[in-house]
Write a protein that holds these residues in place. Structure first.
Motif, mmCIF file in Angstrom:
data_model
loop_
_atom_site.group_PDB
_atom_site.id
_atom_site.type_symbol
_atom_site.label_atom_id
_atom_site.label_comp_id
_atom_site.label_asym_id
_atom_site.label_seq_id
_atom_site.Cartn_x
_atom_site.Cartn_y
_atom_site.Cartn_z
ATOM 1 N N THR A 69 0.823 -1.216 0.000
ATOM 2 C CA THR A 69 0.000 0.000 0.000
ATOM 3 C C THR A 69 0.852 1.259 0.000
ATOM 4 O OG1 THR A 69 -0.160 0.066 2.394
ATOM 5 C CG2 THR A 69 -1.844 -1.179 1.219
ATOM 6 N N ARG A 70 2.009 1.189 0.678
ATOM 7 C CA ARG A 70 2.755 2.448 0.771
ATOM 8 C C ARG A 70 3.423 2.815 -0.552
ATOM 9 N NH1 ARG A 70 6.424 -0.528 4.652
ATOM 10 N NH2 ARG A 70 8.171 -1.295 3.424
ATOM 11 N N SER A 71 3.546 1.838 -1.466
ATOM 12 C CA SER A 71 4.162 2.171 -2.748
ATOM 13 C C SER A 71 3.134 2.541 -3.815
ATOM 14 C CB SER A 71 5.023 1.008 -3.223
ATOM 15 O OG SER A 71 4.231 -0.154 -3.287
ATOM 16 N N LYS A 72 1.885 2.638 -3.403
ATOM 17 C CA LYS A 72 0.847 3.107 -4.340
ATOM 18 C C LYS A 72 1.184 4.515 -4.822
ATOM 19 C CE LYS A 72 -3.027 0.527 -4.795
ATOM 20 N NZ LYS A 72 -3.670 0.282 -6.111
ATOM 21 N N LYS A 73 1.017 4.716 -6.101
ATOM 22 C CA LYS A 73 1.271 6.050 -6.612
ATOM 23 C C LYS A 73 -0.028 6.849 -6.637
ATOM 24 C CE LYS A 73 5.221 4.885 -9.553
ATOM 25 N NZ LYS A 73 6.216 5.316 -8.572
ATOM 26 N N LEU A 74 0.121 8.148 -6.557
ATOM 27 C CA LEU A 74 -1.070 9.008 -6.559
ATOM 28 C C LEU A 74 -1.897 8.793 -7.833
ATOM 29 C CD1 LEU A 74 0.411 12.345 -5.137
ATOM 30 C CD2 LEU A 74 -1.292 10.865 -4.048
ATOM 31 N N ARG A 75 -1.173 8.551 -8.935
ATOM 32 C CA ARG A 75 -1.891 8.436 -10.206
ATOM 33 C C ARG A 75 -2.766 7.183 -10.257
ATOM 34 N NH1 ARG A 75 3.205 7.182 -13.395
ATOM 35 N NH2 ARG A 75 3.116 9.361 -13.952
ATOM 36 N N ASP A 76 -2.416 6.202 -9.396
ATOM 37 C CA ASP A 76 -3.210 4.985 -9.386
ATOM 38 C C ASP A 76 -4.663 5.251 -8.986
ATOM 39 O OD1 ASP A 76 -0.898 3.677 -10.038
ATOM 40 O OD2 ASP A 76 -0.407 3.150 -7.961
ATOM 41 N N PHE A 77 -4.888 6.349 -8.310
ATOM 42 C CA PHE A 77 -6.251 6.628 -7.832
ATOM 43 C C PHE A 77 -7.067 7.451 -8.832
ATOM 44 C CE2 PHE A 77 -3.481 6.227 -4.090
ATOM 45 C CZ PHE A 77 -4.076 5.127 -3.471
ATOM 46 N N ARG A 78 -6.385 7.910 -9.914
ATOM 47 C CA ARG A 78 -7.064 8.731 -10.917
ATOM 48 C C ARG A 78 -7.929 9.811 -10.245
ATOM 49 N NH1 ARG A 78 -6.815 6.217 -15.866
ATOM 50 N NH2 ARG A 78 -6.004 4.112 -15.778
ATOM 51 N N LEU A 79 -7.282 10.547 -9.435
ATOM 52 C CA LEU A 79 -8.001 11.534 -8.614
ATOM 53 C C LEU A 79 -8.669 12.598 -9.476
ATOM 54 C CD1 LEU A 79 -5.297 11.771 -5.858
ATOM 55 C CD2 LEU A 79 -7.666 11.041 -5.487
ATOM 56 N N HIS A 80 -9.843 12.908 -9.073
ATOM 57 C CA HIS A 80 -10.681 13.841 -9.806
ATOM 58 C C HIS A 80 -10.634 15.210 -9.134
ATOM 59 C CE1 HIS A 80 -14.414 15.229 -11.810
ATOM 60 N NE2 HIS A 80 -14.051 14.337 -12.729
ATOM 61 N N ARG A 81 -10.951 16.213 -9.908
ATOM 62 C CA ARG A 81 -11.057 17.554 -9.327
ATOM 63 C C ARG A 81 -12.051 17.536 -8.159
ATOM 64 N NH1 ARG A 81 -9.979 22.534 -11.738
ATOM 65 N NH2 ARG A 81 -9.724 21.504 -13.726
ATOM 66 N N GLN A 82 -11.700 18.163 -7.090
ATOM 67 C CA GLN A 82 -12.522 18.283 -5.879
ATOM 68 C C GLN A 82 -12.629 16.983 -5.085
ATOM 69 O OE1 GLN A 82 -13.604 21.018 -4.444
ATOM 70 N NE2 GLN A 82 -12.803 22.277 -6.105
ATOM 71 N N GLU A 83 -11.955 15.932 -5.523
ATOM 72 C CA GLU A 83 -12.015 14.692 -4.752
ATOM 73 C C GLU A 83 -11.230 14.853 -3.458
ATOM 74 O OE1 GLU A 83 -11.206 11.273 -7.078
ATOM 75 O OE2 GLU A 83 -11.586 9.864 -5.432
ATOM 76 N N LYS A 84 -11.785 14.281 -2.375
ATOM 77 C CA LYS A 84 -11.144 14.430 -1.072
ATOM 78 C C LYS A 84 -10.632 13.093 -0.563
ATOM 79 C CE LYS A 84 -14.219 16.486 1.593
ATOM 80 N NZ LYS A 84 -14.822 17.314 2.662
ATOM 81 N N PHE A 85 -9.582 13.144 0.216
ATOM 82 C CA PHE A 85 -9.155 11.951 0.927
ATOM 83 C C PHE A 85 -8.501 12.352 2.248
ATOM 84 C CE2 PHE A 85 -4.650 12.351 -0.283
ATOM 85 C CZ PHE A 85 -4.718 13.072 -1.461
ATOM 86 N N LEU A 86 -8.330 11.366 3.114
ATOM 87 C CA LEU A 86 -7.844 11.646 4.454
ATOM 88 C C LEU A 86 -6.416 11.127 4.601
ATOM 89 C CD1 LEU A 86 -9.095 12.924 7.007
ATOM 90 C CD2 LEU A 86 -9.474 10.585 7.831
ATOM 91 N N TYR A 87 -5.617 11.880 5.241
ATOM 92 C CA TYR A 87 -4.208 11.529 5.390
ATOM 93 C C TYR A 87 -3.863 11.731 6.859
ATOM 94 C CZ TYR A 87 0.843 12.849 5.127
ATOM 95 O OH TYR A 87 2.196 12.999 5.327
ATOM 96 N N THR A 88 -3.540 10.652 7.543
ATOM 97 C CA THR A 88 -3.191 10.733 8.957
ATOM 98 C C THR A 88 -1.702 10.489 9.100
ATOM 99 O OG1 THR A 88 -5.341 9.799 9.487
ATOM 100 C CG2 THR A 88 -3.707 9.839 11.250
ATOM 101 N N LEU A 89 -1.030 11.357 9.793
ATOM 102 C CA LEU A 89 0.414 11.155 9.905
ATOM 103 C C LEU A 89 0.848 11.271 11.351
ATOM 104 C CD1 LEU A 89 2.094 14.151 10.153
ATOM 105 C CD2 LEU A 89 1.023 14.383 7.936
ATOM 106 N N GLY A 90 1.946 10.602 11.665
ATOM 107 C CA GLY A 90 2.423 10.548 13.043
ATOM 108 C C GLY A 90 1.646 9.481 13.781
ATOM 109 N N ALA A 91 2.270 8.316 13.956
ATOM 110 C CA ALA A 91 1.551 7.218 14.588
ATOM 111 C C ALA A 91 1.125 7.595 15.993
ATOM 112 C CB ALA A 91 2.437 5.974 14.617
ATOM 113 N N LEU A 92 1.923 8.430 16.652
ATOM 114 C CA LEU A 92 1.597 8.807 18.026
ATOM 115 C C LEU A 92 0.615 9.979 18.064
ATOM 116 C CD1 LEU A 92 2.219 8.405 21.047
ATOM 117 C CD2 LEU A 92 4.060 10.092 20.791
#
Ligand SMILES: [Zn+2]
Length: 686
Positions: A69-92
């Motif tokens: 999963t971590r090597s997924k490229k952004l282009r693999d998602f074919r992201l659309h204009r205005q599409e949203k996703f969640l990104y959580t960082l820092g395990a702690l």
């Protein structure tokens, strides 16, 4: 390497549950994999390289713990204009960023480099405990010591612990290992808290440098300026004066700008005026006779123009107290202090500037730098009002030969200061309505020395007036000399060009006065005559005569230098006779003869006023009012004739001369202080 086609994604990242909002706009190529993105985003925030992330994209989680999963490229998602996703960082800390695709663009060559293109709000310290910890941290900073009561600390810890009830420790371990292997910069201890903005712009794994400025997280600051009114009793009233925001620091965003300063001045003025007026009304609220409160008859406000904007002041009407039987039935309490509708500060600044530069320029300048509402007509009116008030104070014209003293008193007087020399000259300004020019008189008064050695020699003072308008020129000069400490037994020397107009003003102004024609003017006239005789020397058959005349003119000059006016007039008369013989035959001779006639008239009219210049010169006395020439330039030319199209009425020019000379003499502030005793008290004390 041939560039493969790619998309450039503009992403807007908003940090969840953190206020004030933290936003970053980043542009990244869609060729990035999620791990690359995580690295880059940390650098953008100025944070240490990440120790674990999770993306929630299109309903699926992609985290750092699984290679797939971590090597997924952004282009693999074919992201659309205005599409949203969640990104959580820092395990702690678990910072949650909501990412939105603002704009997917076709990538051009050179666009591959990820950049931060904007944002707002400082990033929180990386290890401050996520959104909850950060919120508590901010609160603690705000509340200070109050937060540190044991019970509160305990609560805070509880909240913090509750924020991560399921923190998987094994995840942490894996993440930390990866962090240590690949991402730690040499010398940086794990868990170092950095302030936002100090982060690395280059990071180890990708070895890409982005534009330095772009990589620095943008700073966001708000400033709020408050005004606090503190009464004698310690009561405080608070008002907002200004709010302003600052982002990235640049030369142009450093400190306040003019617009903000104007806004601030205006609101401070509003607030201060309102408080003053309210307090004043409160003080006057009760009848001083019986102590009863006055009954209000009506409200009302009055608009006042000030240097810092137009303010509205409460101006109510109250009924007369029932304990009084006479006088008006109602009154306005503000009348006790209200004088006119323009603040003296505005009147002063307008008058001063208008005395130095054209009215329209003053209006421009005021509008530019102050919240004042100004136009050139108002500026002119203010200046004239000031001048007229000064004129009104001047008193009656002095009568001829009216001296203050009795002769017997003179013997008891202390020796006076050195002579006052008063030089007078004329200049011309253009009249309005195409009526040609009119003459304005200007001059300067100089005291030679003070008798008491410790007194400094006073500054010279200039004056000016329009002869054909002014009704009290003698009073004007008299007051000027008085302001320089004129004593009745002091010697006064008037110097002028000998013209009839100025001679009448100075005559009999002072018992100890002498009246001399200015050597400068005689010299000027003679120089012109010599030039004319020179050009006559160039004419055939006239050279011999012209050379001889030139010598004779020189001798006249010599005689006048020694004050031998009678002999000088005799020789001028002879010259005129000789010139008369040929003036009809040569245009040059005609001009010379005309000039000679005028010169002779001037000397004859002023014969009583031509001193022994040579003697005076040897005794170091003043023999010229060349200093007055520069005065004419200073007082008149620079303000009145700078531009050809400037046209003046007699009154307008005269009144402006009054304020202008007051400004040039540094006296305008004193005038205002006389009218308004509390005007600029600090500078009076200084
Ligand atoms: Zn009363």
């Amino acid at each position: 390497m041939p560039a493969t086609p790619f998309k450039r994604l503009i992403l807007r990242a908003v940090l969840r549950d953190v206020y004030p909002m933290v936003i970053r706009l980043v542009a990244v190529p869609d060729s990035l994999d999620l791990t690359d993105f995580d690295d880059i985003f940390h650098a953008v925030l100025g944070w240490d390289a990440g120790i674990g992330f999770a993306f929630l994209i299109q309903g699926q989680e992609f985290n750092s713990f699984r290679r797939k999963t971590r090597s997924k490229k952004l282009r693999d998602f074919r992201l659309h204009r205005q599409e949203k996703f969640l990104y959580t960082l820092g395990a702690l800390d678990q910072w949650e960023w909501e990412l939105r695709v603002v704009d997917p663009q076709d990538g051009a060559e050179g666009d591959e480099t990820p950049v931060c293109v904007g944002g707002r709000g400082a990033a929180p310290p990386q290890y401050s405990g996520g959104s909850t910890g950060y919120r508590l941290m901010l609160k603690r900073q705000e509340m200070g010591a109050k937060m540190f009561e044991p019970a509160q600390v305990e609560t805070a810890i509880g909240v913090l612990a509750g924020g991560h009830p399921d923190s998987p420790s094994e995840h942490l371990g894996i993440a930390a290992g990866r962090f240590d292997r690949q991402h730690r910069e040499p010398g940086s201890a794990p868990g170092t808290i950095r302030t936002a903005g100090a982060g690395a712009v280059q990071f180890a794994r990708i070895q890409r440098t982005f534009g330095q400025a772009a990589a620095i997280p943008e700073i966001g600051m708000k400033f709020r300026v408050e005004v606090v009114c503190i009464s004698d009793t310690g009561q405080e009233h608070c008002g907002d004066a200004l709010e302003m925001e600052r982002r990235q620091l640049a030369m142009e965003t450093l400190g306040m700008n003019l617009c903000e300063s104007k806004a601030m001045l205006e609101s401070v003025q509003d607030f201060v005026v309102a408080q003053q007026a309210a307090e004043d009304l409160e003080q006057r609220r009760c009848c001083p006779n019986c102590g009863d409160r006055y009954a209000a008859k009506g409200g009302g406000k009055i608009e006042l123009k000030t240097l810092f904007g137009v303010v509205k002041v409460a101006n109510p009407r109250w009924n007369r107290c029932s304990c009084r039987q006479s006088g008006p039935r109602t009154f306005r309490p503000a009348a006790a202090w209200l004088r006119g509708t323009t603040s003296p500060e505005l009147l002063y600044v307008g008058t001063k500037w208008a005395s130095l530069i054209p009215f329209a320029k003053v209006a421009d300048l005021m509008r530019e730098v102050l919240p004042a509402d100004a136009d050139d007509k108002t500026i002119r009116r203010h200046g004239q009002a000031t001048a007229q008030r000064m004129e009104h104070e001047l008193g009656e014209e002095r009568q001829l030969n009216l001296f203050d003293d009795e002769p017997s008193e003179q013997e008891e007087r202390a020796p006076p200061d050195g002579p006052i020399t008063l030089g007078i000259d004329g200049g011309y300004v253009r009249a309005a309505h195409k009526e040609g020019f009119f003459e304005v008189i200007a001059g300067r008064s100089v005291v030679a020395f003070r008798r008491t050695a410790k007194d400094e020699v006073p500054e010279s003072k200039c004056f000016g007036y329009v002869q054909t308008y002014d009704e009290k020129p003698r009073r004007r000069l008299w007051e000027l000399m008085k302001s320089q400490g004129l004593q009745d037994n002091q010697q006064v020397v008037f110097m002028s060009d000998g013209g009839e107009n100025v001679r009448r003003v100075q005559t009999y102004l002072h018992p100890g006065s002498e009246h001399w024609i200015d050597r400068f003017h005689i010299t000027m006239r003679i120089t012109v005559l010599q030039q004319q005789s020179k050009s006559l020397q160039g004419e055939v058959n006239r050279a011999e005569e012209a050379v001889e005349w030139s010598k004779r003119i020189d001798s006249v000059k010599h005689l006048l230098w020694h004050g031998n006016v009678a002999e000088a007039l005799d020789r001028t008369g002879d010259l005129l006779l000789d010139m008369g013989l040929i003036r009809a035959h040569s245009a040059t001779a005609e001009r010379l003869a005309t000039g000679m006639t005028e010169f002779e008239t001037c000397i004859r009219n002023n014969r009583a006023f031509i001193p022994n210049f040579g003697e005076r010169y040897r005794q170091s006395e003043r023999i010229s009012t060349a200093f007055v020439e520069s005065t004419i330039n200073q007082v008149v030319s620079r303000r009145f004739v700078k531009k050809q199209q400037m046209q003046w009425s007699l009154k307008g020019a005269h009144l402006l001369l009054q304020t202008r000379t007051k400004v040039l003499n540094n006296e305008l502030e004193d005038v205002f202080r006389r009218w308004y005793p509390q005007f600029r008290q600090q500078s009076a004390a200084a």
